[in-house]
Design a protein around this motif. Sequence first.
Motif, PDB file in Angstrom:
ATOM      1  N   SER A   8       0.839  -1.208   0.000  1.00  0.00           N
ATOM      2  CA  SER A   8       0.000   0.000   0.000  1.00  0.00           C
ATOM      3  C   SER A   8       0.869   1.251   0.000  1.00  0.00           C
ATOM      4  O   SER A   8       0.600   2.201  -0.743  1.00  0.00           O
ATOM      5  N   ASP A  43      -5.894  -0.768  -4.560  1.00  0.00           N
ATOM      6  CA  ASP A  43      -5.282  -1.325  -3.346  1.00  0.00           C
ATOM      7  C   ASP A  43      -6.220  -2.356  -2.724  1.00  0.00           C
ATOM      8  O   ASP A  43      -7.163  -1.997  -2.020  1.00  0.00           O
ATOM      9  N   GLU A  44      -5.967  -3.608  -3.015  1.00  0.00           N
ATOM     10  CA  GLU A  44      -6.794  -4.723  -2.521  1.00  0.00           C
ATOM     11  C   GLU A  44      -8.285  -4.440  -2.688  1.00  0.00           C
ATOM     12  O   GLU A  44      -9.052  -4.455  -1.710  1.00  0.00           O
TER      13      GLU A  44
HETATM   14 MG    MG Z   1      -2.033  -2.791   2.123  1.00  0.00          MG
END
Ligand code: MG
Length: 245
Positions: free
Chosen positions: A45, A165-166
Amino acid sequence: MADAIISMKEVNKWFGKFHVLRNISLDVARGERIVICGPSGSGKSTLIRCINRLEEHQKGQIIVEGTEITNDIRDVEAIRRDVGMVFQHFNLFPHLTVLENLTLGPIWVLKTPKAEAEARAMEYLERVRIAEQAAKFPGQLSGGQQQRVAIARSLCMDPKVMLFDEPTSALDPEMVKEVLDVMVGLAEDTGMTMLVVTHEMGFARKVADRVIFMDQGEIIEQNTPDAFFDNPQNDRTKLFLSQIL
Ligand code: MG
Ligand code: ADP
């Protein structure tokens, strides 16, 4: 790389004394799709957040579309316009309707006339197959629907790069596919440059040009998806893959 849209050279970042990114060098070609994976806490991240200056790096160089990311705020605004981001927890404005979430940036940042912004927003909502929800508030939608709205909102700003991000890790399993399908469509139908932090290996195999594995703030290994998953080289990569597959 001559045609790199993003170029990172020896990027280092610390949170206090904690060295979170260690000598990250990464060139992303225009139109390239990169999947980033690695254990929790490895810096994935932080890495992508440095690309649109949600996090600040302390050493090294990041260049996006020819503009180096520095403390000069004008550069940061230019970069945020070029780089869209989709988060794990959607980050929609809860007090605005779906349509208003999509038109806010175009109207206030890009100065697009309202009618035009709304017409484009409806096109993008159709693209993510959720146009019928335009008048609802985010809280009235499922997680999968909210994430598709977040993707459409980002696309309304006409970004040159999309960071994810995910994007599916907060979703119930039955909603993962509808979001991944939208992302696959985005990859296949447009030349969008995409950096996606995800452990969805099916998505990586289908879409990624390159898979990058991070551990403890470093890029440990990178390869085409098939070579990466079928024949990992580093012991840490092997251990990671044995835990997620
Ligand atoms: Mg992360
Ligand atoms: P990942 O996305 O790979 O799980 P992150 O980039 O979120 O990893 O975090 C990497 C490391 O940096 C973790 O150990 C995390 O606790 C730490 N970290 C992240 N954000 C901050 C912050 N704002 N302040 C201090 N430490 C942080």
